[in-house]
Design a protein around this motif. Sequence first.
Motif, PDB file in Angstrom:
ATOM      1  N   GLY A   1     134.016  38.094 -32.943  1.00 19.09           N
ATOM      2  CA  GLY A   1     134.817  36.946 -33.352  1.00 19.09           C
ATOM      3  C   GLY A   1     135.362  37.106 -34.762  1.00 19.09           C
ATOM      4  N   LEU A   2     134.523  37.605 -35.668  1.00 13.10           N
ATOM      5  CA  LEU A   2     134.948  37.753 -37.066  1.00 13.10           C
ATOM      6  C   LEU A   2     136.023  38.818 -37.214  1.00 13.10           C
ATOM      7  CD1 LEU A   2     131.529  37.544 -38.919  1.00 13.10           C
ATOM      8  CD2 LEU A   2     133.423  35.928 -39.065  1.00 13.10           C
ATOM      9  N   LYS A   3     136.005  39.812 -36.306  1.00 10.46           N
ATOM     10  CA  LYS A   3     136.931  40.918 -36.419  1.00 10.46           C
ATOM     11  C   LYS A   3     138.264  40.600 -35.761  1.00 10.46           C
ATOM     12  CE  LYS A   3     136.773  44.810 -34.160  1.00 10.46           C
ATOM     13  NZ  LYS A   3     136.473  46.113 -33.560  1.00 10.46           N
ATOM     14  N   ALA A   4     138.335  39.506 -34.981  1.00 11.95           N
ATOM     15  CA  ALA A   4     139.512  39.241 -34.152  1.00 11.95           C
ATOM     16  C   ALA A   4     140.739  38.983 -35.010  1.00 11.95           C
ATOM     17  CB  ALA A   4     139.247  38.045 -33.254  1.00 11.95           C
ATOM     18  N   GLY A   5     141.897  39.165 -34.403  1.00 11.65           N
ATOM     19  CA  GLY A   5     143.160  38.832 -35.063  1.00 11.65           C
ATOM     20  C   GLY A   5     143.360  37.334 -35.064  1.00 11.65           C
ATOM     21  N   ARG A   6     144.554  36.893 -35.488  1.00 13.57           N
ATOM     22  CA  ARG A   6     144.761  35.473 -35.692  1.00 13.57           C
ATOM     23  C   ARG A   6     145.599  34.796 -34.613  1.00 13.57           C
ATOM     24  NH1 ARG A   6     143.827  33.703 -41.191  1.00 13.57           N
ATOM     25  NH2 ARG A   6     142.682  35.329 -42.241  1.00 13.57           N
ATOM     26  N   SER A   7     146.039  35.541 -33.615  1.00 18.12           N
ATOM     27  CA  SER A   7     146.908  34.895 -32.617  1.00 18.12           C
ATOM     28  C   SER A   7     146.087  34.371 -31.445  1.00 18.12           C
ATOM     29  CB  SER A   7     147.950  35.879 -32.116  1.00 18.12           C
ATOM     30  OG  SER A   7     147.393  36.716 -31.139  1.00 18.12           O
ATOM     31  N   ALA A   8     146.751  33.553 -30.614  1.00 18.51           N
ATOM     32  CA  ALA A   8     146.066  32.986 -29.451  1.00 18.51           C
ATOM     33  C   ALA A   8     145.582  34.094 -28.528  1.00 18.51           C
ATOM     34  CB  ALA A   8     147.016  32.056 -28.711  1.00 18.51           C
ATOM     35  N   ALA A   9     146.403  35.137 -28.367  1.00 19.84           N
ATOM     36  CA  ALA A   9     146.007  36.239 -27.494  1.00 19.84           C
ATOM     37  C   ALA A   9     144.769  36.937 -28.038  1.00 19.84           C
ATOM     38  CB  ALA A   9     147.155  37.228 -27.361  1.00 19.84           C
ATOM     39  N   ASP A  10     144.667  37.025 -29.372  1.00 24.38           N
ATOM     40  CA  ASP A  10     143.511  37.685 -29.977  1.00 24.38           C
ATOM     41  C   ASP A  10     142.220  36.952 -29.660  1.00 24.38           C
ATOM     42  OD1 ASP A  10     145.009  39.703 -31.090  1.00 24.38           O
ATOM     43  OD2 ASP A  10     145.438  38.561 -32.902  1.00 24.38           O
ATOM     44  N   VAL A  11     142.293  35.621 -29.566  1.00 28.15           N
ATOM     45  CA  VAL A  11     141.093  34.847 -29.235  1.00 28.15           C
ATOM     46  C   VAL A  11     140.621  35.204 -27.830  1.00 28.15           C
ATOM     47  CG1 VAL A  11     140.172  32.535 -28.904  1.00 28.15           C
ATOM     48  CG2 VAL A  11     141.753  32.970 -30.763  1.00 28.15           C
ATOM     49  N   GLY A  12     141.585  35.319 -26.916  1.00 23.09           N
ATOM     50  CA  GLY A  12     141.239  35.705 -25.559  1.00 23.09           C
ATOM     51  C   GLY A  12     140.616  37.089 -25.518  1.00 23.09           C
ATOM     52  N   VAL A  13     141.222  38.015 -26.265  1.00 25.18           N
ATOM     53  CA  VAL A  13     140.703  39.385 -26.301  1.00 25.18           C
ATOM     54  C   VAL A  13     139.284  39.385 -26.853  1.00 25.18           C
ATOM     55  CG1 VAL A  13     140.953  41.612 -27.448  1.00 25.18           C
ATOM     56  CG2 VAL A  13     142.951  40.484 -26.487  1.00 25.18           C
ATOM     57  N   ALA A  14     139.050  38.608 -27.918  1.00 20.95           N
ATOM     58  CA  ALA A  14     137.728  38.570 -28.530  1.00 20.95           C
ATOM     59  C   ALA A  14     136.688  38.039 -27.546  1.00 20.95           C
ATOM     60  CB  ALA A  14     137.756  37.700 -29.791  1.00 20.95           C
ATOM     61  N   ALA A  15     137.031  36.977 -26.821  1.00 16.58           N
ATOM     62  CA  ALA A  15     136.072  36.401 -25.876  1.00 16.58           C
ATOM     63  C   ALA A  15     135.740  37.405 -24.777  1.00 16.58           C
ATOM     64  CB  ALA A  15     136.643  35.122 -25.271  1.00 16.58           C
ATOM     65  N   THR A  16     136.799  38.052 -24.249  1.00 15.94           N
ATOM     66  CA  THR A  16     136.571  39.042 -23.193  1.00 15.94           C
ATOM     67  C   THR A  16     135.679  40.160 -23.697  1.00 15.94           C
ATOM     68  OG1 THR A  16     138.811  38.588 -22.514  1.00 15.94           O
ATOM     69  CG2 THR A  16     137.750  40.493 -21.512  1.00 15.94           C
ATOM     70  N   ARG A  17     136.033  40.653 -24.883  1.00 15.25           N
ATOM     71  CA  ARG A  17     135.296  41.794 -25.417  1.00 15.25           C
ATOM     72  C   ARG A  17     133.835  41.430 -25.655  1.00 15.25           C
ATOM     73  NH1 ARG A  17     138.492  44.480 -29.991  1.00 15.25           N
ATOM     74  NH2 ARG A  17     139.779  45.059 -28.227  1.00 15.25           N
ATOM     75  N   ALA A  18     133.596  40.219 -26.140  1.00 12.81           N
ATOM     76  CA  ALA A  18     132.215  39.802 -26.402  1.00 12.81           C
ATOM     77  C   ALA A  18     131.417  39.792 -25.106  1.00 12.81           C
ATOM     78  CB  ALA A  18     132.194  38.423 -27.053  1.00 12.81           C
ATOM     79  N   VAL A  19     132.031  39.306 -24.037  1.00  8.16           N
ATOM     80  CA  VAL A  19     131.321  39.254 -22.759  1.00  8.16           C
ATOM     81  C   VAL A  19     131.031  40.662 -22.257  1.00  8.16           C
ATOM     82  CG1 VAL A  19     131.508  38.542 -20.363  1.00  8.16           C
ATOM     83  CG2 VAL A  19     132.270  37.011 -22.161  1.00  8.16           C
ATOM     84  N   VAL A  20     132.064  41.528 -22.322  1.00 10.53           N
ATOM     85  CA  VAL A  20     131.880  42.895 -21.814  1.00 10.53           C
ATOM     86  C   VAL A  20     130.817  43.626 -22.624  1.00 10.53           C
ATOM     87  CG1 VAL A  20     133.007  45.121 -21.568  1.00 10.53           C
ATOM     88  CG2 VAL A  20     134.199  43.050 -20.871  1.00 10.53           C
ATOM     89  N   VAL A  21     130.946  43.570 -23.949  1.00 10.63           N
ATOM     90  CA  VAL A  21     129.979  44.264 -24.799  1.00 10.63           C
ATOM     91  C   VAL A  21     128.582  43.691 -24.563  1.00 10.63           C
ATOM     92  CG1 VAL A  21     129.260  44.608 -27.187  1.00 10.63           C
ATOM     93  CG2 VAL A  21     131.630  44.959 -26.546  1.00 10.63           C
ATOM     94  N   GLY A  22     128.492  42.363 -24.426  1.00 13.77           N
ATOM     95  CA  GLY A  22     127.190  41.729 -24.207  1.00 13.77           C
ATOM     96  C   GLY A  22     126.546  42.231 -22.923  1.00 13.77           C
ATOM     97  N   ILE A  23     127.304  42.233 -21.840  1.00 11.88           N
ATOM     98  CA  ILE A  23     126.711  42.610 -20.544  1.00 11.88           C
ATOM     99  C   ILE A  23     126.337  44.085 -20.533  1.00 11.88           C
ATOM    100  CG2 ILE A  23     127.232  42.898 -18.095  1.00 11.88           C
ATOM    101  CD1 ILE A  23     128.790  40.281 -18.250  1.00 11.88           C
ATOM    102  N   VAL A  24     127.274  44.942 -20.971  1.00  8.44           N
ATOM    103  CA  VAL A  24     126.976  46.377 -21.001  1.00  8.44           C
ATOM    104  C   VAL A  24     125.800  46.635 -21.940  1.00  8.44           C
ATOM    105  CG1 VAL A  24     127.875  48.636 -21.608  1.00  8.44           C
ATOM    106  CG2 VAL A  24     129.315  47.021 -20.397  1.00  8.44           C
ATOM    107  N   GLY A  25     125.817  45.952 -23.095  1.00  7.82           N
ATOM    108  CA  GLY A  25     124.743  46.142 -24.072  1.00  7.82           C
ATOM    109  C   GLY A  25     123.390  45.749 -23.508  1.00  7.82           C
ATOM    110  N   VAL A  26     123.336  44.627 -22.782  1.00  9.06           N
ATOM    111  CA  VAL A  26     122.057  44.175 -22.212  1.00  9.06           C
ATOM    112  C   VAL A  26     121.523  45.224 -21.252  1.00  9.06           C
ATOM    113  CG1 VAL A  26     121.101  42.545 -20.538  1.00  9.06           C
ATOM    114  CG2 VAL A  26     122.389  41.707 -22.494  1.00  9.06           C
ATOM    115  N   ILE A  27     122.401  45.759 -20.394  1.00 12.27           N
ATOM    116  CA  ILE A  27     121.926  46.726 -19.397  1.00 12.27           C
ATOM    117  C   ILE A  27     121.515  48.022 -20.078  1.00 12.27           C
ATOM    118  CG2 ILE A  27     122.664  48.089 -17.412  1.00 12.27           C
ATOM    119  CD1 ILE A  27     124.284  45.588 -16.588  1.00 12.27           C
TER     120      ILE A  27
END
Lengths: 395, 272
Positions: free
Chosen positions: A354-380
């Motif tokens: 979230g802290l690294k994300a850009g400032r546009s609306a699309a960046d928020v979406g990218v950040a949320a997606t990335r957090a979920v992907v990294v979280g799930i892959v990281g957990v496994i």
Amino acid sequence: MTNEADVRGPTGLSVVHEGRQPHWQLDHIDGGSRIVLGGDWLAQAGTIAEFPPSEIGGLTTGQHLSFDTAGLGRWDTGLIAFLWDAKRAAATAGAVFDVSALPVAASKLLGLLPDSLSNPAARVRHGFRPVNWPVNWIGGQTAVLLNELGVVTGLLITTLRGGAFAALGRARMRRVDLYANIRDAGPSALIIVSVVNFLIGAILAFVGAVQLRKFAADMYVANLVGLALVREMAAVMTAIVMAGRTGGAYAARIATMKGNEEIDALTVIGVPVSDYIVLPAVLALVFTMPFLYLYGCLVGMLGGFVVSISMLNITGSGYLHQTLDAVPFGQFVFGFVKSIAFALMIGVTSCRIGLKAGRSAADVGVAATRAVVVGIVGVIAMDAIFAVIADVLGI
Amino acid sequence: MSDAPHAVPGSTVAGSAPLLSVRGVTLAFGPKVIQRDLSFDVRRGSIFALMGGSGCGKSTVLKSMVGLLRPRAGKIVVEGDDYWSGSETRRAETGRRFGVLFQSAALWSGLTVGQNVALPMQMFTKLDEATIRRLVKVKLGLVDLAEAIDMAPSALSGGMRKRAGLARALSLDPDILFFDEPSAGLDPITSRRLDDLILNLRDGLGATIIIVSHELPSLFAIADDGVFLDGQSKTAIAHGAPTALRESCAHPHVRAFMRRERLDTEGKDRMQ
């Protein structure tokens, strides 16, 4: 239109409005040139004629480029686009652009438009790739990955130190934020954690029942469900649910705050982002996840229990006894520790994203997606590491 | 040939009928009434100011005029067409004649400046990409941003963002333009240039402009008609051009506002 051959007009025009096609021609007169405009010049009606700069070639410095608009019908910015071409061409040739014959409104708009347009080369987004690009790419990605690992570790250390200070009551963290985060991460997540773990327990029991019945080992379904849940599934499934639910939310929230300059506002008044945002978020996950894990074990076992007593030849009390025998206390500790580690990882990485994300609306979406992907892959991935460690230590 | 752009549908209609009229409109969020029983007419080709102190509901009135908030009572008539009583499709059609500049410009952050201006054209016209780009350049050129066509909105300064928002509002050659606080947050010189731009656009495009503002210099410079909304009585307390209101308005609050004086009866400065 008098003579079709003499009239230049856009070809392939799709006329939307009823009206005359726009056309123009350049006449050479004393002291310069004159553009004769005719027809309706409506942008919405189709293609607008271009004024080729070469047409003006005859004009020299000081000569006039004037207009004859007697035949001009309706017009809008389409005409302005054409006239602007002519204006720029005239300016390049050094000729005087004489707007006196144009409609006043048009000359006012032309007055707003600059004489020249430095044509910014369209930015090349995917430029030429050198032959050795895979090497560059792998190197670049590795450097980024190492850098991120460093940053995340730094954030983790700051958070742990903040947590230690918080335990001593000296952190600049407001309790309300912590409680709000705990409420979001804990009680609100109970339903989805229940559903997922109940079904996982039930599925394990199904699979186990089908296989173990072949060996008349029905009773060992309880062992299978209990061990699998306590050791692996409850911790992993709960963490995956929380990565999707809470990790994504953290990343989106922080990215939005960044876009609104809220993070800047915090920095200015001297509140460290790590204390105000990251610490309560991570602590909330660390507090709630182990309890969600224990709760998940319980609900999962209930799922296994329901399937087992309805499918197999087992009594309820027999199943309970078997479960208690099969799962020693140490396994719970192992799962508990794992879920704390998962919570730390999910919390810190999603805040970082979230802290690294850009400032546009699309960046928020990218950040949320990335957090979920990294979280799930990281957990496994972390679960696999834990499995190896447990094997080495003989847990 | 005529002076005004004839692309504007219905512009040959005699100028006496108001282009847009608000009749007995009451606006409310739930139980909270923002403005009640509001009536005024906007003449074709005028620059009409919605004036009033901070928080009196100017922007809310603008919202209901552009179709974002349904009035609790009353009607808004655009060229004889009751705007809110029609279907949503009908309203969207009328809305395409509107160009709106939002308070914070509201540029779509995922698109470049050029794409922001191009989007309405791509959605509502059958023009090809090359023509659209040419028109985008013209619209950006009008607001002196032709060079910024490929920049991201986040890379623009506040004033540039406002102008880019203005270029986007001009995208479909609208005949009614709504500006919400166009000069708020701009320095006096930029603000002055924006005023000139608005005047030139009105004359050049033949558009009618409805502007929400409490920037006095800008109001005096451009607006030729207007309505003054009051936050306490929650309705319009004065009608007329800002300069006229400054010279001769009977209402002490309006006069104080227009002259930037302290309103002694209040005991505090309500003008901020």
